[in-house]
Design an enzyme around this catalytic site. Structure first.
Site, PDB file in Angstrom:
ATOM      1  N   ARG A  20       0.850  -1.196   0.000  1.00 23.70           N
ATOM      2  CA  ARG A  20       0.000   0.000   0.000  1.00 23.70           C
ATOM      3  C   ARG A  20       0.893   1.256   0.000  1.00 23.70           C
ATOM      4  O   ARG A  20       0.984   1.972  -0.982  1.00 23.70           O
ATOM      5  CB  ARG A  20      -0.952  -0.038   1.215  1.00 23.70           C
ATOM      6  CG  ARG A  20      -2.121   0.920   1.123  1.00 23.70           C
ATOM      7  CD  ARG A  20      -1.778   2.334   1.501  1.00 23.70           C
ATOM      8  NE  ARG A  20      -1.113   2.414   2.799  1.00 23.70           N
ATOM      9  CZ  ARG A  20      -0.473   3.496   3.226  1.00 23.70           C
ATOM     10  NH1 ARG A  20      -0.404   4.574   2.481  1.00 23.70           N
ATOM     11  NH2 ARG A  20       0.127   3.505   4.405  1.00 23.70           N
ATOM     12  N   ASP A  21       1.583   1.492   1.102  1.00 24.96           N
ATOM     13  CA  ASP A  21       2.422   2.686   1.266  1.00 24.96           C
ATOM     14  C   ASP A  21       3.492   2.743   0.168  1.00 24.96           C
ATOM     15  O   ASP A  21       3.804   3.822  -0.359  1.00 24.96           O
ATOM     16  CB  ASP A  21       3.076   2.623   2.666  1.00 24.96           C
ATOM     17  CG  ASP A  21       3.656   3.947   3.133  1.00 24.96           C
ATOM     18  OD1 ASP A  21       3.952   4.804   2.291  1.00 24.96           O
ATOM     19  OD2 ASP A  21       3.836   4.111   4.350  1.00 24.96           O
ATOM     20  N   HIS A 214       5.976   3.623  13.192  1.00 21.55           N
ATOM     21  CA  HIS A 214       6.078   3.608  11.725  1.00 21.55           C
ATOM     22  C   HIS A 214       7.091   4.687  11.335  1.00 21.55           C
ATOM     23  O   HIS A 214       6.768   5.871  11.269  1.00 21.55           O
ATOM     24  CB  HIS A 214       4.677   3.889  11.153  1.00 21.55           C
ATOM     25  CG  HIS A 214       4.582   3.974   9.662  1.00 21.55           C
ATOM     26  ND1 HIS A 214       3.642   3.274   8.937  1.00 21.55           N
ATOM     27  CD2 HIS A 214       5.273   4.691   8.748  1.00 21.55           C
ATOM     28  CE1 HIS A 214       3.767   3.553   7.651  1.00 21.55           C
ATOM     29  NE2 HIS A 214       4.748   4.430   7.510  1.00 21.55           N
ATOM     30  N   HIS A 216      10.159   6.408   8.925  1.00 19.97           N
ATOM     31  CA  HIS A 216      10.707   6.566   7.580  1.00 19.97           C
ATOM     32  C   HIS A 216      12.197   6.841   7.690  1.00 19.97           C
ATOM     33  O   HIS A 216      12.655   7.409   8.680  1.00 19.97           O
ATOM     34  CB  HIS A 216      10.005   7.717   6.845  1.00 19.97           C
ATOM     35  CG  HIS A 216       8.643   7.341   6.335  1.00 19.97           C
ATOM     36  ND1 HIS A 216       8.060   7.921   5.249  1.00 19.97           N
ATOM     37  CD2 HIS A 216       7.746   6.420   6.780  1.00 19.97           C
ATOM     38  CE1 HIS A 216       6.867   7.385   5.029  1.00 19.97           C
ATOM     39  NE2 HIS A 216       6.650   6.479   5.952  1.00 19.97           N
ATOM     40  N   CYS A 247       6.143   9.347   1.496  1.00 17.69           N
ATOM     41  CA  CYS A 247       4.990  10.216   1.498  1.00 17.69           C
ATOM     42  C   CYS A 247       5.196  11.244   0.405  1.00 17.69           C
ATOM     43  O   CYS A 247       6.259  11.827   0.289  1.00 17.69           O
ATOM     44  CB  CYS A 247       4.888  10.902   2.860  1.00 17.69           C
ATOM     45  SG  CYS A 247       3.580  12.116   2.940  1.00 17.69           S
ATOM     46  N   ASN A 256      10.094   4.427   3.551  1.00 17.43           N
ATOM     47  CA  ASN A 256       9.833   3.738   4.803  1.00 17.43           C
ATOM     48  C   ASN A 256      11.107   2.988   5.180  1.00 17.43           C
ATOM     49  O   ASN A 256      11.916   2.650   4.324  1.00 17.43           O
ATOM     50  CB  ASN A 256       8.728   2.706   4.600  1.00 17.43           C
ATOM     51  CG  ASN A 256       7.358   3.333   4.468  1.00 17.43           C
ATOM     52  OD1 ASN A 256       6.742   3.677   5.456  1.00 17.43           O
ATOM     53  ND2 ASN A 256       6.896   3.504   3.246  1.00 17.43           N
TER      54      ASN A 256
END
Ligand code: ZN
Length: 311
Positions: A20-21, A214, A216, A247, A256
């Protein structure tokens, strides 16, 4: 001085968010069949949790317009909890048409007013009120719910984001029914001391729910922040195979923490991950082939520690 190893968990849970990300930030649309193949490879690595897609509006993120097909196409592995990212009530209604194909709903909002407006064109409070109405519907459908707070450790527009504001949002997500709250360092602004202080507080003030980090690696501090969180006792992490993703705000921000880098470090520390590292590296290598460019993960390039005994 406290022994920094005294709070270390015996094992961690990892949610793989690359499908997804990661995929969401790829400029070229990835074929649905390739997504399904890569997710199936991830399902066979021992990862406990995989976020497979998102029910954002297809005209907003074309890359994830095949959410239904991906959910229908993957081979669900026992022992893996599959989740989808849900932006709002309409997204949840679409996802619920595939209710038998996933286990968890992950909801997101931003802690920073400017980031929220730039990312979803809504004020933080407006997003939060929307989620407070939506999360109970997901709970009623039997879904485990995670609320993810992006820009928890800093905002590219506003700078520092006060911990108090992030904790307040987390309390409301807990109140709305979330079983888990994730704290996203969306643009890689966190530092280890800040992470340590934040989780020292969060773990006391947010009892009763699982807390997930989470990070990055935008500025190379991803694993240092993981270590700081581990030393406070955090045992749940989100990361992305091959170091995919990031992002899109601000433009160019990527990365990430790579799942294979996370798994390698944590297991070398003697902490259980349940993940078969060579199988995970194979999945990242396959993603690299699909995308046709070298990916950023260290362990993908260097291999696991065990591979070089003569070193
Ligand atoms: Zn991320």
């Amino acid at each position: 001085m406290n022994d920094p190893s005294s709070n270390l968990p015996g094992s961690v849970r990892i949610r793989e968010v690359g499908p997804r990300d990661g995929f969401q930030n790829e400029p070229e649309v990835i074929a649905t069949a390739e997504k399904i193949r890569l997710i199936d490879m991830l399902s066979a690595t021992g990862l406990q949790r995989i976020e497979v897609t998102s029910f954002v509006r297809p005209d907003v993120i074309a890359q994830l317009a095949d959410a239904d097909e991906v959910l229908d196409g993957i081979t669900r592995s026992e022992g893996v909890s599959y989740s989808v990212l849900i932006p709002n009530r309409r997204g949840l209604d679409r996802a619920l048409e595939r209710r038998d194909r996933f286990d968890e709903a992950n909801f997101f909002l931003s802690a920073s007013e400017t980031h929220s407006r730039s990312n979803v064109n809504r004020a933080v409070e407006e997003s939060l009120v929307g989620l407070e109405e939506t999360i109970p519907v997901a709970k009623e459908a039997g879904l485990r719910c995670e609320g993810v707070i992006s820009t928890s450790f800093g905002c590219p527009y506003e700078g520092e984001v006060p911990a108090e504001r992030v904790l307040d949002i987390a309390r409301r997500l807990r109140q709305a029914g979330c079983d888990e709250v994730g704290f996203g360092d969306t643009t890689g602004m966190a530092n280890p001391l800040q992470v340590r202080r934040f989780f020292e507080r969060a773990l006391v003030e947010l009892d009763g729910i699982e807390l997930t980090a989470h990070f990055h690696d935008t500025r190379g501090q991803g694993l240092a922040n993981v270590l700081a969180a581990l030393e406070e006792g955090v045992s749940s992490f989100e990361s992305s195979f091959g170091e995919l993703g990031g992002c899109p705000v601000p433009p160019g921000a990527t990365g990430n923490v790579a799942t294979e880098d996370l798994v390698s470090m944590i297991s070398e520390m003697g902490i259980g991950t349940g993940v078969d590292l060579p199988a995970l590296i194979a999945a990242s290598a396959a993603a690299q082939q699909v995308l046709g460019r070298p990916l950023g993960s260290h362990v993908l390039r260097a291999g696991p520690v065990e591979w070089h005994p003569g070193g």
